[in-house]
Design a protein around this motif. Structure first.
Motif, PDB file in Angstrom:
ATOM      1  N   UNK A 100       0.833  -1.204   0.000  1.00 47.89           N
ATOM      2  CA  UNK A 100       0.000   0.000   0.000  1.00 47.89           C
ATOM      3  C   UNK A 100       0.866   1.253   0.000  1.00 47.89           C
ATOM      4  N   UNK A 101       1.948   1.204   0.762  1.00 48.47           N
ATOM      5  CA  UNK A 101       2.880   2.327   0.765  1.00 48.47           C
ATOM      6  C   UNK A 101       3.460   2.556  -0.619  1.00 48.47           C
ATOM      7  N   UNK A 102       3.779   1.469  -1.287  1.00 49.99           N
ATOM      8  CA  UNK A 102       4.375   1.597  -2.613  1.00 49.99           C
ATOM      9  C   UNK A 102       3.372   2.165  -3.604  1.00 49.99           C
ATOM     10  N   UNK A 103       2.138   1.725  -3.494  1.00 45.00           N
ATOM     11  CA  UNK A 103       1.099   2.253  -4.382  1.00 45.00           C
ATOM     12  C   UNK A 103       0.909   3.745  -4.130  1.00 45.00           C
ATOM     13  N   UNK A 104       0.859   4.110  -2.866  1.00 47.87           N
ATOM     14  CA  UNK A 104       0.653   5.518  -2.523  1.00 47.87           C
ATOM     15  C   UNK A 104       1.805   6.367  -3.042  1.00 47.87           C
ATOM     16  N   UNK A 106       3.821   5.702  -5.515  1.00 48.57           N
ATOM     17  CA  UNK A 106       3.777   5.739  -6.971  1.00 48.57           C
ATOM     18  C   UNK A 106       2.765   6.760  -7.472  1.00 48.57           C
ATOM     19  N   UNK A 107       1.629   6.805  -6.803  1.00 47.49           N
ATOM     20  CA  UNK A 107       0.591   7.765  -7.203  1.00 47.49           C
ATOM     21  C   UNK A 107       1.093   9.192  -7.012  1.00 47.49           C
ATOM     22  N   UNK A 108       1.672   9.426  -5.860  1.00 46.15           N
ATOM     23  CA  UNK A 108       2.213  10.743  -5.548  1.00 46.15           C
ATOM     24  C   UNK A 108       3.317  11.136  -6.530  1.00 46.15           C
ATOM     25  N   UNK A 109       4.182  10.180  -6.802  1.00 49.58           N
ATOM     26  CA  UNK A 109       5.302  10.444  -7.696  1.00 49.58           C
ATOM     27  C   UNK A 109       4.795  10.784  -9.093  1.00 49.58           C
ATOM     28  N   UNK A 110       3.834  10.022  -9.537  1.00 45.66           N
ATOM     29  CA  UNK A 110       3.269  10.239 -10.853  1.00 45.66           C
ATOM     30  C   UNK A 110       2.709  11.659 -10.964  1.00 45.66           C
TER      31      UNK A 110
ATOM     32  N   UNK B  14      -4.248   0.832  -9.546  1.00 44.58           N
ATOM     33  CA  UNK B  14      -3.333   0.548  -8.433  1.00 44.58           C
ATOM     34  C   UNK B  14      -2.070  -0.141  -8.930  1.00 44.58           C
ATOM     35  N   UNK B  15      -2.268  -1.082  -9.826  1.00 39.32           N
ATOM     36  CA  UNK B  15      -1.116  -1.806 -10.354  1.00 39.32           C
ATOM     37  C   UNK B  15      -0.208  -0.850 -11.121  1.00 39.32           C
ATOM     38  N   UNK B  16      -0.787   0.082 -11.806  1.00 37.62           N
ATOM     39  CA  UNK B  16       0.031   1.048 -12.538  1.00 37.62           C
ATOM     40  C   UNK B  16       0.854   1.922 -11.574  1.00 37.62           C
ATOM     41  N   UNK B  17       0.219   2.347 -10.495  1.00 41.84           N
ATOM     42  CA  UNK B  17       0.961   3.131  -9.493  1.00 41.84           C
ATOM     43  C   UNK B  17       2.129   2.325  -8.942  1.00 41.84           C
ATOM     44  N   UNK B  18       1.842   1.081  -8.641  1.00 44.14           N
ATOM     45  CA  UNK B  18       2.871   0.192  -8.113  1.00 44.14           C
ATOM     46  C   UNK B  18       4.026   0.080  -9.095  1.00 44.14           C
ATOM     47  N   UNK B  19       3.699  -0.039 -10.366  1.00 40.82           N
ATOM     48  CA  UNK B  19       4.747  -0.172 -11.368  1.00 40.82           C
ATOM     49  C   UNK B  19       5.555   1.113 -11.518  1.00 40.82           C
ATOM     50  N   UNK B  20       4.903   2.250 -11.304  1.00 38.20           N
ATOM     51  CA  UNK B  20       5.648   3.511 -11.319  1.00 38.20           C
ATOM     52  C   UNK B  20       6.704   3.511 -10.222  1.00 38.20           C
ATOM     53  N   UNK B  21       6.313   3.075  -9.055  1.00 36.77           N
ATOM     54  CA  UNK B  21       7.273   3.007  -7.945  1.00 36.77           C
ATOM     55  C   UNK B  21       8.396   2.041  -8.271  1.00 36.77           C
ATOM     56  N   UNK B  22       8.023   0.867  -8.761  1.00 30.75           N
ATOM     57  CA  UNK B  22       9.038  -0.133  -9.079  1.00 30.75           C
ATOM     58  C   UNK B  22      10.021   0.396 -10.117  1.00 30.75           C
TER      59      UNK B  22
END
Lengths: 116, 116
Positions: A100-104, A106-110, B14-22
């Motif tokens: 969940x932290x990673x998703x959050x 990623x969203x913020x970063x995007x 959500x998966x897309x956000x996760x992939x952005x982080x990754x």
DNA sequence: GATGCCAGTTACCTAAAGGATGCCAGATAT
DNA sequence: ATATCTGGCATCCTTTAGGTAACTGGCATC
């Protein structure tokens, strides 16, 4: 003698823990797959459709790895043709806050990138 | 028409956000390096010593990538020979809870593996 | 009777990541 | 005087992740 710095050792230990985690969830696909399965996609083709761009070969390999690490469970039902179901294990739930932290993030970063 | 399932779209998001982080923290080394730098290792060789097993080439490349992603800051002081200092940016701090979760999970996982 | 769905497998290939080694130049430590 | 430290760079090499495409064998559908 005063060379031994305890906090350096502690940092090294933290880094090792981090690397242990990375070893289990490494690669482009493992976490996305876990999310897809956790959200109710239990069939092979459903998972593939959820995780955009993954091929059957890679998905097959990743699912095997995740099964070996006890993060997903594979069940085969003796229907005809056999039905295969993937589910996340209860152990996989321990990854939830991290994911969940990673998703959050990623969203913020995007959003942040788009502002530039 | 009833084919459109809104929660599927949400999962995909959500998966897309996760992939952005990754995408930002991918690979074996980026997060370990961030931890090392964050914990006060600002000199190249100190970082290398903290992150066990990394070579100068790889460290050099990874630091550049992290600098480009605005996660670390590189400062050169005009001493002789020039002193180079790496620090984590304030943006990097937004990764902290995520990284702490990963460290915690790795520790737990390690203990769990050893029990078997 | 041809096509398509399911859950994959196999063989082949490329690009990228990562590792090994050697080197530089100025400075400090022995 | 010579060994070692600094912050890297250049070269070469190996490994692995990931992608492409084709195929399978039963069942259902058109």
């Amino acid at each position: 003698m005063p060379d031994i710095q305890p906090d350096k050792a502690a940092v090294a230990q933290q880094i090792r823990h981090l690397q242990d985690t990375l070893y289990v969830v490494n690669g482009k696909w493992k976490l996305p797959i876990l999310v897809a399965v956790h959200q109710g996609n239990s069939r092979f083709r459903d998972i593939q459709r959820s995780v955009q761009g993954i091929t059957t070969k890679v998905l097959s390999m990743e699912l095997k790895a995740l099964e070996q690490n006890k993060l997903v469970v594979r069940k085969v039902y003796d229907t005809s043709p056999p039905t295969v179901e993937y589910t996340t294990s209860s152990y996989c739930d321990t990854l939830q806050t991290m994911i969940l932290e990673m998703i959050a993030w990623g969203k913020n970063h995007h959003d942040r990138i788009r502002e530039e």
